[in-house]
Write an enzyme that holds these catalytic residues in place. Sequence first.
Site, PDB file in Angstrom:
ATOM      1  N   ASP A 136       4.401  40.024 -16.152  1.00  0.00           N
ATOM      2  CA  ASP A 136       5.302  38.888 -16.339  1.00  0.00           C
ATOM      3  C   ASP A 136       6.190  39.164 -17.547  1.00  0.00           C
ATOM      4  O   ASP A 136       5.694  39.493 -18.627  1.00  0.00           O
ATOM      5  CB  ASP A 136       4.494  37.610 -16.561  1.00  0.00           C
TER       6      ASP A 136
ATOM      7  N   TYR B  42       9.812  38.094 -19.986  1.00  0.00           N
ATOM      8  CA  TYR B  42      10.291  36.966 -20.810  1.00  0.00           C
ATOM      9  C   TYR B  42      11.789  37.199 -21.007  1.00  0.00           C
ATOM     10  O   TYR B  42      12.262  37.407 -22.110  1.00  0.00           O
ATOM     11  CB  TYR B  42       9.530  37.019 -22.143  1.00  0.00           C
TER      12      TYR B  42
ATOM     13  N   HIS C 250      15.802  30.518 -22.292  1.00  0.00           N
ATOM     14  CA  HIS C 250      14.410  30.069 -22.367  1.00  0.00           C
ATOM     15  C   HIS C 250      13.769  30.491 -23.687  1.00  0.00           C
ATOM     16  O   HIS C 250      13.138  29.668 -24.379  1.00  0.00           O
ATOM     17  CB  HIS C 250      13.613  30.640 -21.196  1.00  0.00           C
TER      18      HIS C 250
ATOM     19  N   ARG D 295       9.437  27.124 -33.682  1.00  0.00           N
ATOM     20  CA  ARG D 295       9.831  27.618 -35.001  1.00  0.00           C
ATOM     21  C   ARG D 295      11.136  26.948 -35.412  1.00  0.00           C
ATOM     22  O   ARG D 295      12.176  27.607 -35.559  1.00  0.00           O
ATOM     23  CB  ARG D 295       9.999  29.142 -34.977  1.00  0.00           C
TER      24      ARG D 295
ATOM     25  N   GLU E 249       6.630  27.251 -14.477  1.00  0.00           N
ATOM     26  CA  GLU E 249       7.594  28.247 -14.918  1.00  0.00           C
ATOM     27  C   GLU E 249       8.308  28.757 -13.673  1.00  0.00           C
ATOM     28  O   GLU E 249       7.701  29.422 -12.828  1.00  0.00           O
ATOM     29  CB  GLU E 249       6.923  29.390 -15.680  1.00  0.00           C
TER      30      GLU E 249
ATOM     31  N   GLU F 243      10.365  31.179 -11.741  1.00  0.00           N
ATOM     32  CA  GLU F 243      10.619  32.606 -11.923  1.00  0.00           C
ATOM     33  C   GLU F 243      11.022  33.256 -10.599  1.00  0.00           C
ATOM     34  O   GLU F 243      10.848  32.686  -9.527  1.00  0.00           O
ATOM     35  CB  GLU F 243       9.375  33.309 -12.481  1.00  0.00           C
TER      36      GLU F 243
ATOM     37  N   ASP G 199       4.833  30.510 -12.165  1.00  0.00           N
ATOM     38  CA  ASP G 199       3.771  31.034 -13.013  1.00  0.00           C
ATOM     39  C   ASP G 199       3.246  29.901 -13.895  1.00  0.00           C
ATOM     40  O   ASP G 199       3.620  29.769 -15.060  1.00  0.00           O
ATOM     41  CB  ASP G 199       4.301  32.191 -13.859  1.00  0.00           C
TER      42      ASP G 199
ATOM     43  N   ARG H  22      -0.134  24.933 -21.514  1.00  0.00           N
ATOM     44  CA  ARG H  22       0.475  25.142 -22.831  1.00  0.00           C
ATOM     45  C   ARG H  22      -0.500  24.933 -23.980  1.00  0.00           C
ATOM     46  O   ARG H  22      -0.415  25.627 -24.999  1.00  0.00           O
ATOM     47  CB  ARG H  22       1.681  24.201 -22.995  1.00  0.00           C
TER      48      ARG H  22
ATOM     49  N   GLN I 100      -2.877  27.920 -24.049  1.00  0.00           N
ATOM     50  CA  GLN I 100      -2.105  29.091 -24.458  1.00  0.00           C
ATOM     51  C   GLN I 100      -1.787  29.061 -25.957  1.00  0.00           C
ATOM     52  O   GLN I 100      -1.879  30.080 -26.649  1.00  0.00           O
ATOM     53  CB  GLN I 100      -0.814  29.163 -23.648  1.00  0.00           C
TER      54      GLN I 100
ATOM     55  N   LYS J 285      -2.705  31.331 -18.730  1.00  0.00           N
ATOM     56  CA  LYS J 285      -1.805  31.784 -17.667  1.00  0.00           C
ATOM     57  C   LYS J 285      -2.535  32.318 -16.438  1.00  0.00           C
ATOM     58  O   LYS J 285      -1.959  32.355 -15.353  1.00  0.00           O
ATOM     59  CB  LYS J 285      -0.915  32.908 -18.207  1.00  0.00           C
TER      60      LYS J 285
ATOM     61  N   THR K 159      -1.024  31.825 -10.193  1.00  0.00           N
ATOM     62  CA  THR K 159       0.407  32.131 -10.102  1.00  0.00           C
ATOM     63  C   THR K 159       0.770  32.022  -8.630  1.00  0.00           C
ATOM     64  O   THR K 159       0.192  32.731  -7.796  1.00  0.00           O
ATOM     65  CB  THR K 159       0.714  33.548 -10.618  1.00  0.00           C
TER      66      THR K 159
ATOM     67  N   THR L  62      10.312  32.802 -17.181  1.00  0.00           N
ATOM     68  CA  THR L  62      10.971  31.536 -16.887  1.00  0.00           C
ATOM     69  C   THR L  62      12.483  31.688 -16.856  1.00  0.00           C
ATOM     70  O   THR L  62      13.074  32.268 -17.759  1.00  0.00           O
ATOM     71  CB  THR L  62      10.583  30.481 -17.934  1.00  0.00           C
TER      72      THR L  62
ATOM     73  N   GLU M  77      10.513  22.876 -21.892  1.00  0.00           N
ATOM     74  CA  GLU M  77      11.907  22.760 -22.329  1.00  0.00           C
ATOM     75  C   GLU M  77      12.538  21.445 -21.875  1.00  0.00           C
ATOM     76  O   GLU M  77      13.277  20.810 -22.641  1.00  0.00           O
ATOM     77  CB  GLU M  77      12.720  23.919 -21.765  1.00  0.00           C
TER      78      GLU M  77
END
Length: 417
Positions: A123, A125, A130, A139, A196, A198, A230, A234, A237, A250, A254, A343, A357
């Site tokens: 998988d 990113y 995203h 952050r 997610e 994808e 997927d 959260r 994770q 995760k 899937t 994603t 999101e």
Amino acid sequence: MPEQPGQPERHPLHLREGDPYGPHNLPYGVFSTADEPDRRRIGVRYGNHVLDVHTAATALGSAHSDLLAHPHLGALLAAGRPVWRAVRADIRTWLGYPAIEPFLHPLADVTLHLPFAVADYVDFYASEHHATNVGRIFRPDGEPLTPNWKHLPIGYHGRAGTIVVSGTPVVRPSGQRRAPGEEVPSFGPSQRLDIEAEVGFVVGTPSALGERVPQSAFRDHVFGVCLVNDWSARDIQAWEYVPLGPFLGKSFATSVSAWITPLEALEAAFVAPPARDRELLPYLDDSELPPAALDIRITVTLNGHTVSEPPFSSMYWTAAQQLAHLTVNGASLRTGDLFASGTVSGPRPHERGSLLELTWSGRDPLELPDGKRTFLEDGDEVTMTAWAPGPGGAVVALGEVTGRIAPAAGQAVLRGR
């Protein structure tokens, strides 16, 4: 496009104008029928019917009959691009013969299965939008993207054994999670279960250990494309992923489409990727290569209500770059490998491909006709559909992927401990 109530059913070979599952598409799957539930067969979708390709190939004396006799796509995937093209050409020819009709089954009458044996799962990113959104959520006072993000396609190896076909219930996972302000974790069902959206790529032709697969060889190794959800827990994770990355948050499920769209059906959908603002190392540099991004438009619905429309063409890293990076250290490809884009999110709020999101980590609940949502509740059903431009203005539909959330296994027992 299903028949409208009160209208006579059309002849299976006569599709409605603009049918997205016409001869320009022809995705592959595996099906069984009610009278032979244990016999799995390779099928190709044509309109609202499924062609039994092995039976048709045998009746028509095809040289590829033995290749199509298997209960999954593995042998066809391994046969390589020249054979993929030849079989596809044969099927298009067969669909012009009235004698093919007995080998067509109504889609509503068959059961669809996972179409290939998944070897490895990776998988990525690959969406800048995203990754930027996630960085801003977690952050808020720092740089949203990590320093490596625009230098390489970030990815991780997932769990091939929990990839399931569309329609399979998704059991809410349990695990450790630590709520804000708590010093120690607790154990229980995930409270922040997410989606997610994808796009997945199915590898056909393998490669040898120690061999690099350049971007230019992408179409020689990748058989086709499918939609992927997927699912992500959260809260599980967030507690486990430092420092090694995603694991139990995760690996519980899937979901993939039951239909694999051949790469050849998407020739008209290849477009240039977004402009890059970093110089790439030679093995990732695609500035002199044919366009390798794909114009795939995804729609995500939650309990029948559209919540997102992510554009795949906005992905920063292409699937060809992902494949090149996946093998640059000499890692081998195996027939049935699946690698997913990560994603898919676009620049606008309604184009975000995850609830993380869309709700900004639960701060801004979605207002739906059946109530507010931050993350998924038991009984919620998520469906992803997509289409891409086809030849001559046609539309190529990708097979949908859907899943309904089932309660956590043994939840009542766990609460009593």
